[in-house]
Write an enzyme that holds these catalytic residues in place. Structure first.
Site, PDB file in Angstrom:
ATOM      1  N   ALA A 255       1.984  -8.484  -7.265  1.00 57.30           N
ATOM      2  CA  ALA A 255       1.002  -7.290  -6.880  1.00 57.30           C
ATOM      3  C   ALA A 255      -0.455  -7.675  -6.642  1.00 57.30           C
ATOM      4  O   ALA A 255      -1.082  -8.488  -7.254  1.00 57.30           O
ATOM      5  CB  ALA A 255       0.989  -6.256  -7.890  1.00 57.30           C
ATOM      6  N   ASP A 256      -0.971  -7.019  -5.365  1.00 61.46           N
ATOM      7  CA  ASP A 256      -2.321  -7.207  -5.067  1.00 61.46           C
ATOM      8  C   ASP A 256      -3.146  -6.040  -5.563  1.00 61.46           C
ATOM      9  O   ASP A 256      -4.436  -6.189  -6.072  1.00 61.46           O
ATOM     10  CB  ASP A 256      -2.511  -7.368  -3.815  1.00 61.46           C
ATOM     11  CG  ASP A 256      -2.022  -9.033  -3.195  1.00 61.46           C
ATOM     12  OD1 ASP A 256      -0.904  -9.022  -3.154  1.00 61.46           O
ATOM     13  OD2 ASP A 256      -2.795 -10.001  -3.497  1.00 61.46           O
ATOM     14  N   ARG A 257      -2.559  -4.925  -5.391  1.00 58.87           N
ATOM     15  CA  ARG A 257      -3.292  -3.779  -6.050  1.00 58.87           C
ATOM     16  C   ARG A 257      -1.943  -2.637  -6.240  1.00 58.87           C
ATOM     17  O   ARG A 257      -1.241  -2.187  -5.480  1.00 58.87           O
ATOM     18  CB  ARG A 257      -4.108  -2.980  -4.980  1.00 58.87           C
ATOM     19  CG  ARG A 257      -5.048  -1.929  -5.581  1.00 58.87           C
ATOM     20  CD  ARG A 257      -6.091  -1.621  -4.576  1.00 58.87           C
ATOM     21  NE  ARG A 257      -7.028  -2.397  -3.984  1.00 58.87           N
ATOM     22  CZ  ARG A 257      -8.395  -1.994  -3.826  1.00 58.87           C
ATOM     23  NH1 ARG A 257      -8.794  -1.008  -4.079  1.00 58.87           N
ATOM     24  NH2 ARG A 257      -9.033  -3.123  -3.225  1.00 58.87           N
ATOM     25  N   ALA A 265       0.711  -2.395  -3.469  1.00 59.82           N
ATOM     26  CA  ALA A 265       0.342  -3.477  -2.490  1.00 59.82           C
ATOM     27  C   ALA A 265       0.590  -4.831  -2.783  1.00 59.82           C
ATOM     28  O   ALA A 265       0.187  -5.181  -3.746  1.00 59.82           O
ATOM     29  CB  ALA A 265      -1.179  -3.234  -1.744  1.00 59.82           C
TER      30      ALA A 265
END
Ligand SMILES: CSC[C@H]1O[C@H](OP(=O)(O)O)[C@H](O)[C@@H]1O
Length: 366
Positions: A255-257, A265
Site C-alpha cells: 500500500a502507498d496510502r 492506493a
C-alpha cells in the site's frame, strides 16, 4: 552489504541501491544532500513507500552529519531555531518528490514535531546528533514493524488454509514490497518471508508489473536470492488465466496510502487483481504498516494519483516499443475499494477488516 540492502547508513554516510539498474547491476549511490535524496526518489532510484520516507529523512541526516563540528556563528545552522526551520523546510520539499505514498509525509510530520520538541533543550551540535539518531532509528523500526506485520499476515492466511487442510500456501503478489521497498523485511513480501521461515510457503506468483517492472526486476530478484519455492513470474495480462487455472490461496499486496475507510492506493494493476480475486474467491490482503495509513482521508477518492512520464511506458530498458507519436496514459497507482479487500488489512497491530481500521488505529493512537 547484502544484495538486497536498498538503504545503507554506515560511518555517517547514506548509500542507496540504484533500483533502476537491478537486477543486472547492483550499484550503490551515495546520497549527501536533501536535493540528491529528492532526485533519487523522484527518478525512482529508490522506491517503495517506506523506503522513500526512510531515504528522505536520512538525506537530511547526511547533511547534518557533514556539518557536525561547525557550529560557529557563521555556520549554516548558527542556532537551534534556524536548524529546526531548515529541517522543516527540507521535509516539506521531500514530500513533493512523489505525491501518492503518504509515508514521507507521515515521517516528515513526526520528525518536524521531534525537532520542535528538542530545539530549546540543547546546543546545535547536540540537536544535530539527536536528529541524526532519530532518522537512523527508522531503519530498525521499519524492520521490526514489518516482521510483526509479516507474522500477523502469515497466521491469518494459514488459519484459512487449515480449514482446507492445506499445509502450505501459494500466493500471488504485484509490484515489489520486500527488502527493496523497505528497510529490509517487507510488507506483503514480509508475509512471504514469515511463511518461508516457517516452511509454509508453497509458491509465489509475481506479476511483472509494467511499466517499471518492479515484479520482474525486483521481486523476482528477491525470490531468487532468497530461494523462495516455486516462485513464478507472470505477465500482468495473464493473472486472470492464472486464477482460473491454478490454486492460489491468497493475494498479498502493499500500500502507498490507505484511507480511513480502507480504500487503498497501490501500484497500478492492483485494482484489477482485486477484481479478479473477487471473481475467483481468492482472499485479497493489503499489507501495510501504520505509516501508510492516512486517517485524514475519509475514502480513496481523495488520494492523489501520480502520473509518470510516458517514456516509462513507451520504452523498455531504453528501447522504444511503442509507436512514436502515440498518446499515453500512465498512472503509477490505482485505488482498490475496501469492499474488494476480502482477506483484510494486515498491519503490525494485527489483521483488520476495512470497517475495523479506524477503531484499530485509534486504539494504537495512530
Ligand atoms: C512496501 S509497499 C511499496 C509500494 O510502493 C510501490 O510503488 P513504487 O514502486 O512506485 O514506489 C508499490 O505501490 C508497492 O506496493
Amino acid at each position: 552489504m547484502s544484495q538486497l540492502e536498498a538503504i545503507v547508513w554506515k560511518d555517517g554516510q547514506l548509500k542507496i541501491l540504484d533500483q533502476l539498474l537491478l537486477p543486472t547491476k547492483s550499484v550503490h549511490l551515495r546520497i549527501e544532500t536533501v536535493q540528491q535524496g529528492w532526485q533519487a526518489i523522484q527518478k525512482m532510484q529508490v522506491r517503495g513507500a517506506p523506503a522513500i520516507a526512510i531515504v528522505g529523512c536520512l538525506s537530511i541526516a547526511a547533511e547534518l552529519q557533514a556539518t557536525l563540528g561547525d557550529e560557529s556563528p557563521g555556520a549554516q545552522h548558527p542556532d537551534c531555531e534556524s536548524l529546526h526551520n531548515y529541517v522543516s523546510f527540507s521535509l516539506a520539499h521531500l514530500v513533493t518528490a512523489r505525491p501518492t505514498a503518504v509515508n514521507m509525509r507521515t515521517e516528515a510530520d513526526a520528525l518536524t514535531k521531534y525537532s520542535s520538541s528538542v530545539r530549546n533543550t540543547c546546543t546545535v551540535a547536540e540537536m544535530k546528533v539527536k536528529l541524526i539518531e532519530w532518522c537512523k532509528n527508522l531503519l530498525a523500526e521499519d524492520v521490526a514493524t514489518n516482521k510483526r506485520l509479516g507474522d500477523h499476515g502469515m497466521q491469518s492466511i494459514l488459519d484459512d488454509a487449515q480449514k482446507e487442510s492445506r499445509e502450505k500456501v501459494t500466493l500471488v503478489t504485484i509490484c515489489n514490497t520486500g527488502s527493496l521497498a523497505t528497510a529490509g523485511y517487507g510488507t506483503a513480501l514480509g508475509v512471504v518471508r514469515s511463511l518461508h521461515a516457517k516452511e509454509k510457503l508453497g509458491g509465489l506468483f509475481m506479476l511483472e508489473t509494467r511499466p517499471y517492472m518492479q515484479g520482474a526486476r525486483l521481486t523476482a530478484f528477491e525470490a531468487v536470492v532468497e530461494n523462495w519455492p516455486n516462485s513464478t513470474l507472470v505477465c500482468d495480462g495473464a493473472v486472470g488465466a492464472l486464477l482460473n487455472t491454478h490454486k492460489v490461496d491468497a493475494a498479498v499486496v502493499g500500500a502507498d496510502r490507505v484511507a480511513a475507510n480502507g480504500d487503498t492506493a497501490n501500484k497500478i494493476g492492483t485494482y484489477q487483481l482485486a477484481v479478479l480475486c473477487a471473481a475467483h474467491k481468492v482472499p485479497f490482503y493489503v499489507c501495510t504498516t501504520a505509516t501508510s495509513i492516512d486517517m485524514t482521508l475519509e475514502s480513496g477518492a481523495a488520494i492523489p494519483i501520480e502520473h509518470r512520464p510516458q517514456e516509462e511506458m513507451t520504452r523498455v530498458a531504453g528501447h522504444r516499443v511503442a509507436a512514436p507519436g502515440i498518446k499515453c496514459w500512465n498512472p503509477a497507482f490505482d485505488v482498490t475499494p475496501a469492499r474488494l479487500i476480502t482477506g483484510g488489512i494486515v498491519t503490525e497491530f494485527g489483521v483488520f477488516r476495512p470497517d475495523q481500521l479506524k477503531e484499530a488505529m485509534a486504539s494504537h493512537n495512530k
